[in-house]
Scaffold this active site. Structure first.
Site, short mmCIF file in Angstrom:
data_model
loop_
_atom_site.label_atom_id
_atom_site.label_comp_id
_atom_site.label_asym_id
_atom_site.label_seq_id
_atom_site.Cartn_x
_atom_site.Cartn_y
_atom_site.Cartn_z
N ARG A 26 69.00 38.13 39.65
CA ARG A 26 69.99 37.49 38.77
C ARG A 26 69.64 36.03 38.45
O ARG A 26 69.71 35.63 37.27
CB ARG A 26 71.39 37.60 39.38
N ASN A 44 75.72 42.00 39.58
CA ASN A 44 75.39 43.20 40.36
C ASN A 44 76.55 44.18 40.32
O ASN A 44 77.72 43.78 40.29
CB ASN A 44 75.15 42.84 41.83
#
EC number: 6.2.-.-
Length: 803
Positions: A26, A44
């Site tokens: 990320r 996520n």
């Protein structure tokens, strides 16, 4: 360069699947998107990573290309799916909170210490100087600490360690490489190490030395120390002290099996072993496995490290704790599993204090729990490629993408075998292999196997509609599979042991579902055949759906049943008597073989004559045992599985000028509908060479080369009768470097394409992958037939049976 976000540009949502959680994915996307001036978010969830982005389409395309081209070091992208997005998005790109959901992402394997963290631990100015639990998103524990997914700190054994303010700031900062590094810590807030006495010894005072420096000094003076590692305890000692190693063997009850070694750097390893470029790459990789290396460096370690073998198994430090421990040691350490012989490695602290107190004087421990036992992986380079012999730390549970056509398979579970057990989940076209479990005959190992079945079910939200088992009715894995199937109402599919070996090799090499059959050559110890006899030297024309047995090694009695696998002299007698029965001229009386002197041969002859506890087996493993016994190599008893074959290989690897092997006879057996490799000429030649004083190394080399040549000869003859262009090699005997490389070279010279193992073991550790492929093929074919309402089989061979 900065960009201006176009507010009214279309928005898209990208689903990124693969190993993309807990690996810095990320923040990497966040940095890329902000540099491109895009707005949106990345988060996520149970399926992986969700990317929602708005902006100029060319910049969005550039973002996706950069993600695919330059993901974080531990990430692996299986696929990216795109669709239009109609929801609201923030004006600046952000990292959003995780969303829980069905588990469809991947848990990363434990990763070796990265260079950046190692540099921090060496720098006195860093706050993690000499901190033995330093890690980031590029390295550190994963599988060994996880209890569930999504992979967050709360679902790991780091949960009891709240982050301090400084670590919290790093954890929340997308620009930091520790952003959402779930195992991150520092001396103020993380786990700590301590040195304890196990056997009543006093811990010496060492001035300003910390516990790791003190441990290093104790090792240097000859102590045996238990060390709590990543996925279990190790037992460590100075590998240059023969008296200490002898003591460790006696206390650990491990008579001869080779010990693994750890050294601080490649320069230390090169003092004792030759290391080529491929081996160096494996040693220094993120997997950091034990690599089997030729023991022909300028210096020698005591023979007690690996008695009689020409290889040593070395690894570099795998964790920060090991890294610090080895910094002050210019010697290699024995770093063997922390257990008594044949037991699984200990992971519980109380068990270590109780069970290792009679072996180690001290224990270097820490207060982070090990959630899941994970052994060290083992790799060997053969024919220029690294081959995984034991798949565990650093590799599991990374999935393997199944070949084309298998995306239609439902969730399946394959249970593996009895020895070197590992199970395999099939989910969404991928095969997820568990870490190496060990031998299920051991009660503690079987308990661990059942625990991991439940863990993987939770981690991957897996609900199998079919369970695949080995056809052997007494395998504990097969019995457990039937219990699991009853509990779930799932279909049971039985897969032939040696067919599963072939299918594993096909699946690993990406052989498509509808590809034509190959000739599978499977050489191993034993497996249950479809005629209720013991197989172990097989030539199967096979695809995923079925097989046809075309050739085998001539079956020979296993005198005493399972005792024959432990006592090589029994196999020598059986093979010599079988050769005499086959009419081998000039073969010496069995009593003239040194290994058979004083043995109860008359009793064994009666056992063979009456068929009492003397099952016939076409086992290649038992043939190796017999040849080893002929050379008086651990003839009476093997101290560990495969010892005789390993010692025989080491002899064969000696630099001797041998180019031609012994002749074995190729026989047609119309009564059995098979071609056979008979060994009668081999025994006459071996005895003649022994009588003439030919060295054991020459005899061992001739045996290996002769067996390789006979494999090629059988394949060449079969190719004139049945169509195939490709040959798949599998089974534990092909972990023998001399046999493997000789066979591969000769097959290629004969014009065959050869498929071999690399990512999964050729031994039974890879069996569950083949079972999974067979089970998936069985279900796919059955579904296709049901849809067509057509009884025509997709293969010329019998399918795996269902029960």
């Amino acid at each position: 360069m900065s960009f201006v976000t176009v507010e009214q540009s279309p928005a898209f949502e990208f689903r990124v699947r693969g190993r993309v959680q807990g690996v810095g994915f990320r923040p990497a996307v966040w940095r890329m998107a902000r540099e491109l001036g895009l707005s949106g978010e990345v988060l996520n969830d149970g399926e992986g990573v969700l990317l929602r982005v708005r902006g100029d389409q060319s910049r969005i395309a550039a973002l996706i290309q950069q993600i695919e081209r330059d993901p974080p070091p531990l990430a692996h992208i299986d696929g990216i799916e795109r669709r239009r997005y109609g929801g609201e998005l923030p004006h600046e790109f952000r990292i959003a909170e995780s969303i829980e959901g069905p588990a469809r992402t991947q848990v990363a394997p434990d990763a070796a210490l990265c260079a950046a963290c190692a540099a921090e631990m060496r720098d006195p100015g860093e706050r993690r100087y000499r901190y033995p639990f330093t890690n980031c998103t590029h390295c550190g524990p994963r599988l060994s600490i996880v209890t569930a997914i999504p992979y967050d700190r709360a679902t790991t054994t780091m949960r009891p360690f709240p982050l301090c303010a400084a670590c919290e700031a790093e954890y929340r900062n997308p620009k930091d490489r520790r952003f959402h590094a779930e195992a991150m810590a520092c001396p103020r807030c993380g786990p700590s190490a301590s040195l304890i006495a196990l056997s009543g010894c006093a811990i010496p005072r060492s001035g300003d030395a910390d516990v790791i420096e003190t441990t290093a000094r104790l090792l240097a003076r000859g102590e045996i120390i238990a060390i709590k590692g990543l996925g279990g305890y190790h037992l460590a000692c100075d590998a240059t002290r023969p008296e200490t190693i002898v003591r460790l063997r006696r206390l650990k009850r491990r008579d001869a099996k080779p010990f693994a070694l750890m050294a601080r750097e490649l320069a230390v390893i090169r003092r004792f072993c030759a290391v080529d470029a491929v081996e160096e790459r494996e040693l220094t990789s993120v997997h950091a496995p034990i690599v089997l290396l030729r023991a022909d460096g300028p210096a020698r370690l005591p023979d007690t490290v690996a008695p009689g073998l020409d290889t040593l198994g070395f690894m570099l430090p795998t964790t920060p704790l090991h890294f610090l421990l080895l910094q002050g040691l210019d010697i290699p350490l024995v770093m063997t599993s922390g257990n008594l012989s044949d037991e699984p490695a200990i992971i519980d602290d109380a068990d270590a204090r109780r069970d290792l107190a009679d072996v180690a004087s001290f224990a270097l421990v820490h207060d982070r729990a090990i959630a899941n036992r994970v052994d060290d992986s083992v790799v060997r380079v053969m024919s220029g490629r690294p081959r995984v012999l034991r798949r565990a730390r650093g590799y599991a549970p990374s999935p393997l993408r199944l070949p084309a056509g298998f995306d239609r398979a439902p969730d399946l579970l394959a249970m593996g075998g009895e020895l070197k057990a590992a199970f395999c989940l099939v989910k969404e076209g991928q095969a997820i292999l568990s870490q190496h479990q060990g031998d299920l005959e051991n009660a503690a190992t079987f308990d661990d196997y059942r625990k991991n079945l439940a863990l993987y079910e939770r981690m991957f939200d897996h609900a199998p509609s079919a369970i695949v088992i080995d056809r052997h009715p007494e395998y504990l894995s097969s019995k457990r599979g039937r219990i699991e199937a009853d509990r779930r109402g799932a279909l049971v599919i039985e897969a032939l042991h040696h067919h599963a070996h072939v299918a594993a090799c096909l699946a690993e090499n990406g052989r498509s579902f509808d590809a034509p059959p190959v000739l599978g050559v499977v050489l191993d110890g034993l497996g249950f055949g479809d005629d209720n006899t013991i197989w172990g030297g097989e030539f199967l024309l096979a695809d995923y759906v079925g097989y046809e047995r075309l050739a085998r090694l001539t079956p020979v009695a296993m005198l005493g049943g399972s005792r024959a696998a432990r006592e090589p002299w029994r196999n020598l007698y059986a093979h010599v008597m079988a050769a005499k029965a086959a009419g081998a001229a000039g073969l010496a009386d069995p009593s003239k073989w040194a290994a058979l002197n004083g043995k109860p041969l008359a009793l064994l002859e009666r056992m063979m004559a009456r068929g009492i506890n003397a099952p016939l087996a076409s086992s290649c493993g038992r043939l190796f045992d017999a040849v080893a016994a002929a050379l008086d190599i651990c003839a009476d008893r093997q101290a560990y599985e495969g010892e005789a074959a390993a010692l025989l290989e080491s002899l064969a690897a000696t630099r001797v000028d041998v180019r031609e092997g012994y002749d074995l006879e190729i026989l047609d057996r119309p009564d059995a509908g098979l071609m056979e490799i008979g060994s009668a000429p081999l025994w006459r030649a071996i005895f003649d060479d022994l009588q003439r004083g030919v060295s054991a190394a020459v005899i061992a080399r001739r045996f290996h080369l002769g067996l390789a040549q006979s494999i090629v000869e059988v394949a060449t003859r079969l190719a004139t009768r049945r169509y195939f262009e490709t040959i798949a090699l599998s089974g534990g005997c092909f972990q023998n470097r001399v046999l493997f490389e000789s066979t591969v070279e000769r097959l290629r010279e004969a014009g065959f394409k050869t498929l071999t193992h690399a990512q999964v073991p050729a031994n039974d550790g890879g069996l569950s992958l083949g079972q999974a492929a067979i089970g998936a093929a069985h279900v796919i074919r059955a579904n296709a037939i049901a849809i067509r309402k057509d009884k025509t089989c997709a293969s010329a061979f019998p399918a795996a049976s269902s029960a």
